[in-house]
Design a protein around this motif. Structure first.
Motif, PDB file in Angstrom:
ATOM      1  N   ASN A  16      33.661  26.553 -24.954  1.00 27.07           N
ATOM      2  CA  ASN A  16      35.275  25.348 -25.284  1.00 27.07           C
ATOM      3  C   ASN A  16      34.817  24.784 -24.246  1.00 27.07           C
ATOM      4  OD1 ASN A  16      35.522  26.997 -27.216  1.00 27.07           O
ATOM      5  ND2 ASN A  16      37.230  27.651 -26.267  1.00 27.07           N
ATOM      6  N   TYR A  17      33.343  23.765 -23.130  1.00 32.67           N
ATOM      7  CA  TYR A  17      33.046  22.570 -22.459  1.00 32.67           C
ATOM      8  C   TYR A  17      32.966  21.631 -23.958  1.00 32.67           C
ATOM      9  CZ  TYR A  17      33.411  25.907 -18.403  1.00 32.67           C
ATOM     10  OH  TYR A  17      34.323  26.349 -17.763  1.00 32.67           O
ATOM     11  N   PHE A  18      34.290  21.347 -24.632  1.00 29.78           N
ATOM     12  CA  PHE A  18      33.620  20.316 -26.123  1.00 29.78           C
ATOM     13  C   PHE A  18      33.049  18.852 -25.687  1.00 29.78           C
ATOM     14  CE2 PHE A  18      34.093  23.921 -28.182  1.00 29.78           C
ATOM     15  CZ  PHE A  18      36.041  24.113 -28.672  1.00 29.78           C
ATOM     16  N   LEU A  19      34.045  18.002 -24.371  1.00 26.18           N
ATOM     17  CA  LEU A  19      33.654  17.474 -23.889  1.00 26.18           C
ATOM     18  C   LEU A  19      32.329  17.179 -23.521  1.00 26.18           C
ATOM     19  CD1 LEU A  19      34.652  14.384 -24.016  1.00 26.18           C
ATOM     20  CD2 LEU A  19      35.657  15.342 -20.989  1.00 26.18           C
ATOM     21  N   THR A  20      31.435  18.423 -22.881  1.00 26.99           N
ATOM     22  CA  THR A  20      30.426  17.993 -22.188  1.00 26.99           C
ATOM     23  C   THR A  20      30.015  18.550 -23.119  1.00 26.99           C
ATOM     24  OG1 THR A  20      31.366  19.152 -20.130  1.00 26.99           O
ATOM     25  CG2 THR A  20      28.703  19.276 -20.932  1.00 26.99           C
ATOM     26  N   ALA A  21      29.976  18.965 -24.292  1.00 31.51           N
ATOM     27  CA  ALA A  21      28.795  19.208 -25.243  1.00 31.51           C
ATOM     28  C   ALA A  21      28.631  17.520 -25.857  1.00 31.51           C
ATOM     29  CB  ALA A  21      29.429  20.111 -26.393  1.00 31.51           C
ATOM     30  N   PHE A  22      29.647  17.282 -26.435  1.00 35.96           N
ATOM     31  CA  PHE A  22      29.068  15.794 -26.967  1.00 35.96           C
ATOM     32  C   PHE A  22      28.815  14.629 -26.411  1.00 35.96           C
ATOM     33  CE2 PHE A  22      30.584  13.108 -30.338  1.00 35.96           C
ATOM     34  CZ  PHE A  22      30.257  11.803 -29.905  1.00 35.96           C
ATOM     35  N   GLU A  23      29.250  14.667 -24.774  1.00 36.25           N
ATOM     36  CA  GLU A  23      27.812  14.463 -24.204  1.00 36.25           C
ATOM     37  C   GLU A  23      26.468  14.314 -23.815  1.00 36.25           C
ATOM     38  OE1 GLU A  23      31.201  10.932 -23.210  1.00 36.25           O
ATOM     39  OE2 GLU A  23      29.070  11.070 -22.575  1.00 36.25           O
ATOM     40  N   ALA A  56      19.121  18.527 -13.273  1.00 36.54           N
ATOM     41  CA  ALA A  56      17.363  18.754 -13.432  1.00 36.54           C
ATOM     42  C   ALA A  56      17.208  18.353 -14.539  1.00 36.54           C
ATOM     43  CB  ALA A  56      16.961  20.445 -13.390  1.00 36.54           C
ATOM     44  N   ALA A  57      17.813  18.265 -15.627  1.00 38.54           N
ATOM     45  CA  ALA A  57      16.819  17.802 -17.184  1.00 38.54           C
ATOM     46  C   ALA A  57      17.626  16.346 -16.782  1.00 38.54           C
ATOM     47  CB  ALA A  57      17.443  19.123 -18.012  1.00 38.54           C
ATOM     48  N   GLY A  58      18.274  15.737 -16.298  1.00 43.67           N
ATOM     49  CA  GLY A  58      18.312  14.555 -16.218  1.00 43.67           C
ATOM     50  C   GLY A  58      20.101  14.228 -16.711  1.00 43.67           C
ATOM     51  N   TYR A  59      20.152  14.687 -17.782  1.00 45.62           N
ATOM     52  CA  TYR A  59      21.419  14.642 -18.117  1.00 45.62           C
ATOM     53  C   TYR A  59      23.017  14.266 -17.046  1.00 45.62           C
ATOM     54  CZ  TYR A  59      18.887  16.543 -21.836  1.00 45.62           C
ATOM     55  OH  TYR A  59      17.402  17.092 -22.519  1.00 45.62           O
ATOM     56  N   LYS A  60      23.033  13.139 -16.934  1.00 44.48           N
ATOM     57  CA  LYS A  60      23.904  13.670 -15.439  1.00 44.48           C
ATOM     58  C   LYS A  60      25.204  13.252 -15.558  1.00 44.48           C
ATOM     59  CE  LYS A  60      20.636  11.166 -11.907  1.00 44.48           C
ATOM     60  NZ  LYS A  60      20.118  10.312 -11.767  1.00 44.48           N
ATOM     61  N   ILE A  61      24.947  12.714 -17.109  1.00 44.51           N
ATOM     62  CA  ILE A  61      26.850  11.594 -17.751  1.00 44.51           C
ATOM     63  C   ILE A  61      27.291  13.247 -17.707  1.00 44.51           C
ATOM     64  CG2 ILE A  61      27.981  10.417 -19.330  1.00 44.51           C
ATOM     65  CD1 ILE A  61      26.526   8.185 -18.961  1.00 44.51           C
ATOM     66  N   ALA A  62      26.094  13.868 -18.657  1.00 40.65           N
ATOM     67  CA  ALA A  62      26.755  15.160 -18.890  1.00 40.65           C
ATOM     68  C   ALA A  62      27.384  16.322 -17.443  1.00 40.65           C
ATOM     69  CB  ALA A  62      26.098  15.971 -19.907  1.00 40.65           C
ATOM     70  N   ALA A  63      26.539  16.164 -16.866  1.00 43.84           N
ATOM     71  CA  ALA A  63      27.061  17.084 -15.833  1.00 43.84           C
ATOM     72  C   ALA A  63      27.940  16.273 -14.973  1.00 43.84           C
ATOM     73  CB  ALA A  63      25.329  17.066 -14.701  1.00 43.84           C
ATOM     74  N   MET A  64      28.103  15.362 -15.283  1.00 40.70           N
ATOM     75  CA  MET A  64      29.298  14.884 -14.118  1.00 40.70           C
ATOM     76  C   MET A  64      31.129  15.523 -15.089  1.00 40.70           C
ATOM     77  SD  MET A  64      28.098  10.333 -13.412  1.00 40.70           S
ATOM     78  CE  MET A  64      29.704  10.183 -12.807  1.00 40.70           C
ATOM     79  N   THR A  65      30.535  15.096 -16.530  1.00 35.26           N
ATOM     80  CA  THR A  65      31.276  15.747 -17.390  1.00 35.26           C
ATOM     81  C   THR A  65      31.564  17.596 -17.543  1.00 35.26           C
ATOM     82  OG1 THR A  65      30.600  14.066 -18.685  1.00 35.26           O
ATOM     83  CG2 THR A  65      32.867  15.778 -19.739  1.00 35.26           C
ATOM     84  N   PHE A  66      31.328  18.143 -16.964  1.00 33.35           N
ATOM     85  CA  PHE A  66      31.191  19.300 -17.272  1.00 33.35           C
ATOM     86  C   PHE A  66      31.883  19.170 -15.335  1.00 33.35           C
ATOM     87  CE2 PHE A  66      29.808  23.849 -17.705  1.00 33.35           C
ATOM     88  CZ  PHE A  66      29.748  23.741 -16.979  1.00 33.35           C
ATOM     89  N   GLN A  67      31.662  19.325 -14.295  1.00 32.55           N
ATOM     90  CA  GLN A  67      32.185  18.928 -13.168  1.00 32.55           C
ATOM     91  C   GLN A  67      33.476  19.071 -13.750  1.00 32.55           C
ATOM     92  OE1 GLN A  67      30.664  20.007 -10.385  1.00 32.55           O
ATOM     93  NE2 GLN A  67      32.863  19.586  -9.220  1.00 32.55           N
ATOM     94  N   GLU A  68      34.076  17.884 -14.124  1.00 31.64           N
ATOM     95  CA  GLU A  68      35.035  17.584 -14.538  1.00 31.64           C
ATOM     96  C   GLU A  68      36.207  18.288 -15.449  1.00 31.64           C
ATOM     97  OE1 GLU A  68      34.754  12.428 -14.134  1.00 31.64           O
ATOM     98  OE2 GLU A  68      35.156  13.428 -16.123  1.00 31.64           O
ATOM     99  N   GLU A  69      35.617  18.988 -16.269  1.00 29.61           N
ATOM    100  CA  GLU A  69      36.193  19.951 -17.225  1.00 29.61           C
ATOM    101  C   GLU A  69      36.333  21.404 -16.313  1.00 29.61           C
ATOM    102  OE1 GLU A  69      33.616  19.558 -20.674  1.00 29.61           O
ATOM    103  OE2 GLU A  69      35.469  19.909 -22.203  1.00 29.61           O
TER     104      GLU A  69
END
Length: 954
Positions: A28-35, A176-189
């Motif tokens: 249910n990490y929807f925000l990270t998935a959307f990013e 590593a894949a370069g999805y930095k914004i998704a990684a930051m969002t995942f860290q916050e979630e």
């Protein structure tokens, strides 16, 4: 090998990416998935995020109203716009239909793909089953996991430590894949410190990749499922690629559709603006017409006031004349006294009356007063003058004055009674007319005409005039004649002013009536009533009515418009409308219906020519208009080929309507040549004895006159026009007609024959023959011509290869038939030219064949269609047969085949078949072979026993 390794590495990356996506959705990490979805789309990997797209498009997860808001933010739907325009273009409807089919295919493919990538909404709470793209745990824990049958690994609920390890691995993969914004969002979630991951024992390089490889190593069936899914994915990818291509095509079609819709909008706006302008113009015209009617009414009132004031002035003059009565009375008394003195006194009884006459009431005064008051004689000053007296001095009889006075009273009473009758008629006729049988309504016309003529109210007269034109809904010929006779009689009675202001507006109102009989009545009204109005009205309103009737859809209306235009033309005094009249005449000449064309040629054209002559304008304007319309008609036709620099690019593909127009315009041109001849005779610049020109119209165009004309530089306007405009126009027209247009080429030859009949055989031989020889590419002798004429004829000669080919295809038939075969030309000239043509061309390019010389064969075939020239061609054939050259004999065989389809039985048995037998016995094989087609044509054409017997005998 390297390619295979790269492919395996790409498949592995895609599998890890899918595993990461499944983990984010599962947890249910929807925000990270959307990013992650946004970053994948930005990197051009939208096809790898199909599962994310389907997930966020799920109505159960995201409310429909939010999606509706997003759809509302999109641009204008082109298809809906086309629907609102009621499918204005057929191509738009087809595009919409194809677009709908593609969308349905895409929807079915998406549903098919969704079955393979569907995320379960109710995952089990007790454990997690990992298939081909499920995440495994760390590599160190794989061997200790429980298994059921070797194909699946069953996990219990993840512990907190395991969840943290997986979170760290996912974050490491995203970084590593370069999805930095998704990684930051995942860290916050997650809300955990995942930076300590490298210092733990669970950290390995590329942890998520290692975990996934370990999982694949632990499942055999998963690998097999992966291969199957990979194949399905490749198939789906191909379908998606094809759909994307179709999408691009549809985008292009939609853009073109939007442009067409925009153009349609503009045209509609332009039409709406034009309609609005026409409405405003109609309103202004109606307002102006009403103002004119009000002005006419006021003028009538002023006229009545003027009449009453004139009557008052006459009464005043009578009063002033009474003042002179006293002097007249005194003179009368003196005369009376003299008369009494002269009369002998017989007795007292005779004397007393005289005395009483002088001293008492004077009856003579009453007599003169009555004379002044009742006399009907008025002098030039408006005074009533007494009549001359008789021998006894009596001026007028009193009983006669009394009778006249009584007659005046009776006339006034009668006039009042007549006016009342007119009012009764005007009120009753509109009510009575609808209940009268249609076949008997014409009996009401005298009553209607009388009421219109006598009624004083303008409005009532307009309604009665409207009733006059609308009395019968669909009047036949006889009823229209009765109505028009009534209108003409009414026009004569009411005069020009009321005809223009009351009758003609009714014609204008009927011009667009739905029944052609009523429009036909309007056309007849133009000719009848046009003679009753002024010249300005004829050149404006009536000509405008005829102009609209010429474009009517009913042929009978157009024919009537042509007839009535011919009636009106002699009464046109203003030549400013010539261009409009000429355009109407040409439109009627090009009408698609034969009776309209015949009426135009028989009536309108002579009337137009007579009008031009009466106004003393040159007829060359009319000739230029006809030739210009003729050439523009052909030039508007598309070329046979679009390849420039070819013969087919110069020839035109004629439609049926254009072919008809060219045909009738050539007929018109031939008809006008008589007027050209007359104008040429009148403008002859050379002094010559013109004797009996009416009977021998071509006697002026002798060989001496024509020779003098071509040698000198003297201007002869009409013959100059023939050289400068007429023949160049005919040659230009001929160069655009393909070989198949034999009927039009025949009409061109008829025009040339008519030219020869009008200007004589000397003109054909001295002027026309050099022109067409030069235009066909032959050499011309210029020594007998003036330099100006020689230069002009040299200008007709072809200069390029394409022009030379066109000369053979298009000009040579006219030279053979229209000039050398013209009436009055010597037959020997045609035979000589034809023989030289065949010999020279055969010596130059070889024997005539359908593949080598098709243009020359077509030209001679066209000559063979004219029966009067068959004898000449047969004579040339026998001259060619005796030639020692084999190629010439082959050409003769081709010529004989052309003759077979045209000659009669007698000529075939006596001339053609013997010639073929002679050629068939020739020792040359090529000559024998050339006669086979000709013999076959003979056997096919003639089935009589005589011919077959001759054929067998030979």
């Amino acid at each position: 090998m390297a390619t295979q390794e790269r492919k395996l590495a790409s498949d592995e990356r895609d599998s890890i990416r899918r595993g990461c996506i499944d983990f984010l959705l599962q947890e249910n990490y929807f925000l990270t998935a959307f990013e992650l979805l946004q970053e994948l789309q930005e990197d051009g990997l939208a096809d790898c995020a199909t599962k994310l797209q389907l997930f966020f498009a799920d109505a159960n997860v995201f409310p429909p109203e939010e999606i509706d808001k997003m759809k509302a933010l999109q641009g204008v739907d082109v298809v809906q716009l086309v629907r609102e325009k009621e499918l204005a273009l057929e191509n738009a409807a087809l595009c919409k239909y194809e677009l709908r089919l593609v969308r349905e295919d895409m929807k079915s493919l998406q549903e098919k793909a969704g079955k393979h990538f569907e995320v379960s909404a109710d995952l089990p709470k007790s454990g997690l089953v990992l298939a081909d793209n499920r995440l495994g745990t760390v590599e160190s824990d794989i061997d200790g996991l429980p298994r059921n049958d070797g194909s699946e690994v069953v996990f219990e609920l993840l512990s907190e430590k395991e969840r943290v390890v997986l979170d760290c691995a996912v974050k490491e993969y995203l970084m590593a894949a370069g999805y930095k914004i998704a990684a930051m969002t995942f860290q916050e979630e997650v809300n955990l410190d995942l930076d300590s991951w490298p210092h733990t024992a669970a950290h390995v390089p590329e942890a998520l990749r290692q975990y996934y490889r370990a999982f694949l190593a632990s499942t055999v069936e998963a690998r097999q499922d992966k291969d199957v899914l990979q194949k399905e994915k490749d198939a789906l990818q191909k379908e998606i690629d094809s759909l994307l291509k179709e999408k691009e095509v549809l985008k292009d079609e939609n853009s073109s559709l939007m442009k067409s819709v925009e153009n349609l909008r503009r045209s509609l706006k332009e039409k709406d603006r034009h309609v609005q302008q026409m409405k405003e113009l109609l309103e202004n015209s109606t307002t102006q017409l009403n103002e004119y009617r009000v002005e006419v009414t006021s003028l009538k009132l002023e006229l009545e006031n003027l009449i009453s004031s004139t009557t008052l002035a006459v009464n005043q003059k009578q009063a002033s004349a009474a003042a002179q009565l006293s002097s007249f009375q005194s003179a009368s008394e003196s005369e009376c006294e003299e008369t009494v003195a002269k009369v002998p006194v017989a007795d007292k009884s005779t004397e007393e009356p005289c005395v009483s006459t002088i001293n008492g009431p004077n009856p003579l005064e009453d007599r003169f007063t009555d004379l002044f008051e009742n006399s009907s004689v008025v002098d030039s000053n408006g005074f009533r003058t007494p009549d001359e007296g008789d021998e006894n001095g009596q001026s007028i009889d009193f009983l006669e004055h009394l009778n006249n006075h009584a007659g005046l009273q009776d006339f006034q009473n009668e006039h009042s009674s007549e006016l009342g009758t007119v009012h009764i008629l005007a009120d009753a006729l509109p009510k009575i007319a609808p209940f009268v049988l249609i076949n008997h309504r014409e009996e009401l016309l005298p009553l209607i005409s009388c009421a219109i003529e006598k009624h004083p109210d303008c409005g009532v007269r307009d309604s009665l005039t409207h009733l006059l034109f609308n009395l019968i809904k669909k009047p036949d010929e006889a009823q229209r004649r009765i109505i028009m006779d009534a209108c003409v009689e009414l026009s004569r009675n009411v005069g020009q002013l009321r005809t223009e202001t009351e009758l003609l507006p009714q014609c204008w109102e009927q011009i667009d009536h739905k029944y052609e009989e009523r429009r036909l009545l309007v056309a007849q009204s133009c000719g009848e009533l046009g003679q009753m109005v002024g010249s300005e009205m004829r050149a404006s309103l009536i000509l405008s009515i005829i102009e609209q009737l010429v474009a009517d859809q009913a042929p009978i209306v157009r024919k009537a418009a042509a007839h009535n235009l011919a009636i009106l033309l002699p009464r046109f005094s203003n030549f400013d409308k010539y261009s409009k009249v000429e355009a109407l005449m040409l439109d009627l000449t090009c009408d698609p219906v034969g009776p309209v064309v015949d009426t135009t040629l028989k009536e309108v054209v002579p009337a137009l020519v007579a009008w031009i002559k009466r106004e003393k304008h040159p007829l060359t304007h009319l000739y230029r208009g006809v030739t210009s319309r003729l050439l523009s008609t052909v030039q508007r036709c598309p070329p046979i080929s679009e390849i420039e620099g070819t013969v087919e690019a110069e020839l035109r593909a004629l439609g049926e309507r254009r072919r008809w127009n060219i045909d009738v315009l050539l007929r018109l041109l031939a008809q006008l040549l008589t007027e050209v001849q007359e104008a040429a005779i009148k403008s002859c610049p050379f002094s010559i004895e013109l004797t009996d020109i009416e009977n021998t119209e071509t006697s002026i165009f002798t060989e001496d006159i024509i020779t003098l004309y071509i040698r000198s530089s003297t201007e002869w306007p009409i013959l100059d026009w023939l050289l400068q405009e007429f023949f160049p126009a005919l040659l230009q027209l001929a160069r655009m007609l393909p070989c198949q247009e034999e009927s039009l080429r025949t009409h061109l030859c008829k025009v040339l024959h008519r030219t020869g009949e009008c200007f004589g055989s000397s003109y054909v031989k001295i002027v026309m023959l050099p022109i067409f020889l030069s235009a066909s590419g032959d050499e011309v002798e210029y020594s007998q011509m003036s330099k100006q004429l020689a230069d002009r004829i040299k200008g007709f000669k072809p200069r390029t290869l394409v022009e030379e080919q066109l000369a053979v295809i298009c000009i040579l038939p006219l030279l053979l038939v229209g000039v050398l075969g013209a009436p009055g030309m010597e037959k020997g000239q045609l035979a000589t030219y034809l023989r030289d043509l065949i010999l020279k061309s055969t010596m130059k390019i070889g024997a005539w064949t359908s593949s080598r010389t098709p243009e020359l064969i077509d030209s001679v075939r066209f000559l063979c269609t004219f029966e009067q020239h068959l004898a000449v061609i047969v004579g040339v054939l026998w001259e060619l047969i005796v030639s020692p050259n084999a190629d010439v004999k082959v050409s003769a065989a081709v010529l004989s085949k052309l003759l077979v389809g045209r000659v009669m039985l007698k000529s075939a048995t006596q001339q053609i078949i013997p010639a073929l037998v002679t050629l068939g016995t020739d020792p040359n094989v090529d000559v024998k072979i050339a006669t086979i087609d000709a013999f076959g044509a003979v056997a096919q054409r003639f089935k009589e026993e005589e011919v077959q017997g001759d054929f067998v005998d030979e």
